[in-house]
Design an enzyme around this catalytic site. Structure first.
Site, PDB file in Angstrom:
ATOM      1  N   CYS A 112       6.242   8.573  16.233  1.00  0.00           N
ATOM      2  CA  CYS A 112       7.673   8.365  15.991  1.00  0.00           C
ATOM      3  C   CYS A 112       8.468   8.744  17.249  1.00  0.00           C
ATOM      4  CB  CYS A 112       8.110   9.247  14.813  1.00  0.00           C
ATOM      5  SG  CYS A 112       9.889   9.308  14.569  1.00  0.00           S
ATOM      6  N   HIS A 144       6.049  -2.452  -4.433  1.00  0.00           N
ATOM      7  CA  HIS A 144       5.153  -1.537  -3.731  1.00  0.00           C
ATOM      8  C   HIS A 144       5.388  -1.527  -2.233  1.00  0.00           C
ATOM      9  CE1 HIS A 144       2.392  -1.962  -7.476  1.00  0.00           C
ATOM     10  NE2 HIS A 144       3.416  -1.142  -7.658  1.00  0.00           N
ATOM     11  N   CYS A 186      10.753  11.946  16.408  1.00  0.00           N
ATOM     12  CA  CYS A 186      10.263  13.325  16.185  1.00  0.00           C
ATOM     13  C   CYS A 186       8.809  13.508  16.578  1.00  0.00           C
ATOM     14  CB  CYS A 186      10.445  13.712  14.704  1.00  0.00           C
ATOM     15  SG  CYS A 186       9.189  12.992  13.615  1.00  0.00           S
ATOM     16  N   ASN A 193      -3.423 -17.215 -14.051  1.00  0.00           N
ATOM     17  CA  ASN A 193      -4.481 -16.377 -13.494  1.00  0.00           C
ATOM     18  C   ASN A 193      -5.806 -17.011 -13.892  1.00  0.00           C
ATOM     19  OD1 ASN A 193      -6.354 -14.299 -12.908  1.00  0.00           O
ATOM     20  ND2 ASN A 193      -4.788 -12.729 -13.243  1.00  0.00           N
ATOM     21  N   PRO A 194      -6.737 -17.179 -12.938  1.00  0.00           N
ATOM     22  CA  PRO A 194      -8.015 -17.779 -13.333  1.00  0.00           C
ATOM     23  C   PRO A 194      -8.828 -16.887 -14.273  1.00  0.00           C
ATOM     24  CG  PRO A 194      -8.044 -17.133 -11.008  1.00  0.00           C
ATOM     25  CD  PRO A 194      -6.661 -16.950 -11.495  1.00  0.00           C
ATOM     26  N   CYS A 249       8.369   6.716   9.955  1.00  0.00           N
ATOM     27  CA  CYS A 249       7.729   7.984  10.297  1.00  0.00           C
ATOM     28  C   CYS A 249       7.368   8.743   9.015  1.00  0.00           C
ATOM     29  CB  CYS A 249       8.675   8.842  11.140  1.00  0.00           C
ATOM     30  SG  CYS A 249       7.973  10.467  11.502  1.00  0.00           S
ATOM     31  N   THR A 261      -1.959 -11.177 -11.150  1.00  0.00           N
ATOM     32  CA  THR A 261      -2.081  -9.727 -11.162  1.00  0.00           C
ATOM     33  C   THR A 261      -3.068  -9.282 -12.227  1.00  0.00           C
ATOM     34  OG1 THR A 261      -0.929  -7.607 -11.375  1.00  0.00           O
ATOM     35  CG2 THR A 261      -0.086  -9.438 -12.701  1.00  0.00           C
ATOM     36  N   SER A 262      -3.811  -8.221 -11.912  1.00  0.00           N
ATOM     37  CA  SER A 262      -4.791  -7.695 -12.861  1.00  0.00           C
ATOM     38  C   SER A 262      -4.105  -6.925 -13.987  1.00  0.00           C
ATOM     39  CB  SER A 262      -5.775  -6.781 -12.127  1.00  0.00           C
ATOM     40  OG  SER A 262      -5.060  -5.777 -11.418  1.00  0.00           O
TER      41      SER A 262
HETATM   42  C1  BV8 Z   1       4.052   5.814  -9.829  1.00  0.00           C
HETATM   43  C2  BV8 Z   1       0.485  -0.807  -2.164  1.00  0.00           C
HETATM   44  C3  BV8 Z   1       5.068   7.828 -10.527  1.00  0.00           C
HETATM   45  C4  BV8 Z   1      -0.553  -0.158  -1.273  1.00  0.00           C
HETATM   46  C5  BV8 Z   1      -0.251  -0.491  -4.468  1.00  0.00           C
HETATM   47  C6  BV8 Z   1       1.604   5.209 -16.012  1.00  0.00           C
HETATM   48  C7  BV8 Z   1       2.915   5.158 -15.556  1.00  0.00           C
HETATM   49  C8  BV8 Z   1       3.208   5.337 -14.220  1.00  0.00           C
HETATM   50  C9  BV8 Z   1       2.185   5.566 -13.295  1.00  0.00           C
HETATM   51  C10 BV8 Z   1       0.886   5.619 -13.753  1.00  0.00           C
HETATM   52  C11 BV8 Z   1       0.601   5.457 -15.101  1.00  0.00           C
HETATM   53  N1  BV8 Z   1      -0.738   5.554 -15.226  1.00  0.00           N
HETATM   54  C12 BV8 Z   1      -1.290   5.776 -14.015  1.00  0.00           C
HETATM   55  C13 BV8 Z   1      -0.335   5.838 -13.113  1.00  0.00           C
HETATM   56  C14 BV8 Z   1      -0.544   6.075 -11.704  1.00  0.00           C
HETATM   57  C15 BV8 Z   1      -0.746   4.798 -10.921  1.00  0.00           C
HETATM   58  C16 BV8 Z   1      -1.518   3.726 -11.637  1.00  0.00           C
HETATM   59  O1  BV8 Z   1      -0.946   2.821 -12.224  1.00  0.00           O
HETATM   60  N2  BV8 Z   1      -2.832   3.826 -11.567  1.00  0.00           N
HETATM   61  C17 BV8 Z   1      -3.680   2.818 -12.163  1.00  0.00           C
HETATM   62  C18 BV8 Z   1      -4.920   2.646 -11.294  1.00  0.00           C
HETATM   63  C19 BV8 Z   1      -4.005   3.239 -13.563  1.00  0.00           C
HETATM   64  N3  BV8 Z   1       0.545   4.274 -10.523  1.00  0.00           N
HETATM   65  C20 BV8 Z   1       1.127   4.796  -9.428  1.00  0.00           C
HETATM   66  O2  BV8 Z   1       0.671   5.717  -8.790  1.00  0.00           O
HETATM   67  C21 BV8 Z   1       2.461   4.188  -9.009  1.00  0.00           C
HETATM   68  N4  BV8 Z   1       3.396   5.257  -8.799  1.00  0.00           N
HETATM   69  O3  BV8 Z   1       4.013   5.362 -10.929  1.00  0.00           O
HETATM   70  O4  BV8 Z   1       4.720   6.983  -9.468  1.00  0.00           O
HETATM   71  C22 BV8 Z   1       3.818   8.450 -11.102  1.00  0.00           C
HETATM   72  C23 BV8 Z   1       2.768   8.832 -10.268  1.00  0.00           C
HETATM   73  C24 BV8 Z   1       1.613   9.401 -10.821  1.00  0.00           C
HETATM   74  C25 BV8 Z   1       1.514   9.570 -12.210  1.00  0.00           C
HETATM   75  C26 BV8 Z   1       2.565   9.138 -13.029  1.00  0.00           C
HETATM   76  C27 BV8 Z   1       3.725   8.596 -12.474  1.00  0.00           C
HETATM   77  C28 BV8 Z   1       2.349   3.489  -7.666  1.00  0.00           C
HETATM   78  C29 BV8 Z   1       1.388   2.351  -7.720  1.00  0.00           C
HETATM   79  C30 BV8 Z   1       1.475   1.518  -6.435  1.00  0.00           C
HETATM   80  C31 BV8 Z   1       0.191   1.623  -5.660  1.00  0.00           C
HETATM   81  N5  BV8 Z   1       0.244   0.725  -4.490  1.00  0.00           N
HETATM   82  N6  BV8 Z   1      -0.135  -1.295  -3.404  1.00  0.00           N
HETATM   83  C32 BV8 Z   1      -1.517  -1.151  -0.703  1.00  0.00           C
HETATM   84  O5  BV8 Z   1      -1.492  -2.341  -1.074  1.00  0.00           O
HETATM   85  O6  BV8 Z   1      -2.337  -0.731   0.161  1.00  0.00           O
HETATM   86  S1  BV8 Z   1      -1.032  -1.075  -5.844  1.00  0.00           S
HETATM   87  C33 BV8 Z   1      -1.961  -2.463  -5.481  1.00  0.00           C
HETATM   88  O7  BV8 Z   1      -2.873  -2.648  -6.552  1.00  0.00           O
HETATM   89  C34 BV8 Z   1      -1.182  -3.734  -5.491  1.00  0.00           C
HETATM   90  O8  BV8 Z   1       0.082  -3.606  -4.911  1.00  0.00           O
HETATM   91  C35 BV8 Z   1      -1.081  -4.112  -6.942  1.00  0.00           C
HETATM   92  O9  BV8 Z   1       0.084  -3.624  -7.496  1.00  0.00           O
HETATM   93  C36 BV8 Z   1      -2.180  -3.329  -7.584  1.00  0.00           C
HETATM   94  C37 BV8 Z   1      -3.109  -4.200  -8.377  1.00  0.00           C
HETATM   95  O10 BV8 Z   1      -3.402  -5.229  -7.598  1.00  0.00           O
HETATM   96  P1  BV8 Z   1      -3.016  -6.742  -8.134  1.00  0.00           P
HETATM   97  O11 BV8 Z   1      -1.808  -7.189  -7.432  1.00  0.00           O
HETATM   98  O12 BV8 Z   1      -2.996  -6.776  -9.614  1.00  0.00           O
HETATM   99  O13 BV8 Z   1      -4.196  -7.432  -7.566  1.00  0.00           O
HETATM  100  P2  BV8 Z   1      -5.651  -7.229  -8.024  1.00  0.00           P
HETATM  101  O14 BV8 Z   1      -6.489  -7.375  -6.826  1.00  0.00           O
HETATM  102  O15 BV8 Z   1      -5.776  -6.018  -8.883  1.00  0.00           O
HETATM  103  O16 BV8 Z   1      -5.862  -8.462  -8.986  1.00  0.00           O
HETATM  104  C38 BV8 Z   1      -5.686  -9.765  -8.456  1.00  0.00           C
HETATM  105  C39 BV8 Z   1      -5.488 -10.661  -9.640  1.00  0.00           C
HETATM  106  O17 BV8 Z   1      -5.259 -11.966  -9.157  1.00  0.00           O
HETATM  107  C40 BV8 Z   1      -6.709 -10.724 -10.544  1.00  0.00           C
HETATM  108  O18 BV8 Z   1      -6.286 -10.700 -11.887  1.00  0.00           O
HETATM  109  C41 BV8 Z   1      -7.320 -12.086 -10.202  1.00  0.00           C
HETATM  110  O19 BV8 Z   1      -7.944 -12.683 -11.321  1.00  0.00           O
HETATM  111  C42 BV8 Z   1      -6.115 -12.883  -9.821  1.00  0.00           C
HETATM  112  N7  BV8 Z   1      -6.357 -13.957  -8.876  1.00  0.00           N
HETATM  113  C43 BV8 Z   1      -7.309 -14.029  -7.901  1.00  0.00           C
HETATM  114  N8  BV8 Z   1      -7.163 -15.189  -7.210  1.00  0.00           N
HETATM  115  C44 BV8 Z   1      -6.078 -15.824  -7.745  1.00  0.00           C
HETATM  116  C45 BV8 Z   1      -5.574 -15.053  -8.791  1.00  0.00           C
HETATM  117  N9  BV8 Z   1      -4.505 -15.427  -9.521  1.00  0.00           N
HETATM  118  C46 BV8 Z   1      -3.911 -16.599  -9.210  1.00  0.00           C
HETATM  119  N10 BV8 Z   1      -4.338 -17.396  -8.205  1.00  0.00           N
HETATM  120  C47 BV8 Z   1      -5.416 -17.047  -7.469  1.00  0.00           C
HETATM  121  N11 BV8 Z   1      -5.851 -17.852  -6.463  1.00  0.00           N
END
Ligand code: BV8
Length: 257
Positions: free
Chosen positions: A156, A122, A159, A225-226, A130, A200-201
């Site tokens: 930028c 990501h 541009c 993952n906890p 830009c 990761t969730s």
């Molecule tokens: C795309 C950067 C083509 C920005 C992020 C099917 C196929 C393809 C795409 C999709 C699909 N279905 C839906 C989609 C669209 C979408 C998507 O998946 N939506 C979801 C909501 C359903 N995907 C996209 O748009 C992707 N692009 O596929 O392009 C396309 C587009 C549209 C439609 C079709 C195809 C791009 C996705 C990237 C988005 N950018 N980040 C920024 O950070 O500001 S995503 C962001 O959230 C993170 O990078 C991460 O990837 C994501 C989830 O976060 P996690 O890392 O899992 O963290 P989270 O907070 O959720 O969970 C933390 C976990 O840690 C928990 O489980 C917790 O229990 C655990 N934890 C907590 N403490 C600890 C711990 N574990 C261990 N130790 C600890 N101490």
């Protein structure tokens, strides 16, 4: 969360018996470095906003200064963060096994701990470019000392366009080279190898689909993952503990073998 989590013998045996270890990390990997996970309520100003609504090109077009203020604050917080014991354990593991680190995280904590990162799926918070001409922006952006509601993006020099963070927003394609490197690392897995899924969730695709691909290669999939995640059910083993406690214990056990 109990700090010392018992490591199942079969988890230690799986990593000891592996030649290759693919590690897929999410925001939980950086939680013990003080970086809020993506799904935790964002701090302060942004706690009323759903991050997946803010991390979009539409939000940027609608109000770039509001979105940039959020990213500038996250860059500022990252500057005060350090890799945790989990990051360091994964860097140490590379001395004992063939390790590939694929992360959804946009921080540089794996690199700062000494890991070579195969793919930032990501993008990176620290790589600015830009939004118009896509020219990389090499200067240091002005960062706030406290959260601010709005902050004008840098301009930028090539541009005059608005400079955006080099991250992948929802609805944007993942970088092709990151996807290819990840698929290559998964295809290299053989039965007996291990895929560690850490912090990761398992909700955001296509990243959330990679553990299933590793499973299909015959790898042993182990979650650290906890809490329960969207991929827990497909894992051979789940270790309900945190990255900074489980990974050092696991790597120490492997290093002893
Ligand atoms: C795309 C950067 C083509 C920005 C992020 C099917 C196929 C393809 C795409 C999709 C699909 N279905 C839906 C989609 C669209 C979408 C998507 O998946 N939506 C979801 C909501 C359903 N995907 C996209 O748009 C992707 N692009 O596929 O392009 C396309 C587009 C549209 C439609 C079709 C195809 C791009 C996705 C990237 C988005 N950018 N980040 C920024 O950070 O500001 S995503 C962001 O959230 C993170 O990078 C991460 O990837 C994501 C989830 O976060 P996690 O890392 O899992 O963290 P989270 O907070 O959720 O969970 C933390 C976990 O840690 C928990 O489980 C917790 O229990 C655990 N934890 C907590 N403490 C600890 C711990 N574990 C261990 N130790 C600890 N101490």
């Amino acid at each position: 969360m109990p700090e010392t989590v018992p490591l199942p013998d079969e988890v230690i045996a799986a990593v000891r018996g592996a030649r290759r270890v693919l590690v897929l990390t999410g925001a939980g990997m950086s939680a013990e470095s003080g970086i809020a996970t993506f799904r935790d309520a964002q701090t302060g100003l942004w706690e009323t906003f759903d991050p997946s609504q803010l991390a979009t090109h539409e939000a940027w077009v609608d109000d770039a200064a509001f979105v940039w203020a959020w990213y500038a604050w996250r860059i500022r917080l990252l500057g005060d963060a350090e890799p945790n014991a989990g990051h360091r354990a994964l860097a140490d593991l590379a001395a004992h096994r063939e390790v590939s680190v694929v992360t959804q995280n946009i921080d540089d904590l794996h690199e700062r701990a000494g890991s070579r990162v195969t793919a930032h799926l990501h993008g990176s918070l620290l790589e600015l470019r830009c939004a118009d001409c896509h020219e990389p922006y090499a200067d240091q952006p002005a960062l706030p000392d406290a959260p601010v509601e709005r902050l004008s993006p840098e301009s930028c020099p090539a541009c005059g366009g608005e400079v955006r963070p080099g991250v992948v927003w929802f609805g944007e394609m993942l970088p092709q080279e990151a996807v290819q490197a990840t698929e290559d690392a998964i295809e290299a897995l053989e039965p007996g190898d291990v895929c560690l899924v850490v912090g990761t969730s398992g909700i955001v695709y296509p990243a959330a689909g990679y553990p299933a691909m590793a499973l299909a290669q015959g790898a042993t999939v182990i979650e650290v993952n906890p809490d329960e995640s969207g991929v827990s059910d497909m894992c051979h083993h789940v270790v309900r503990g945190t990255a900074a406690h489980v990974l050092p214990a696991l790597v120490a056990a492997v290093a002893q073998s």
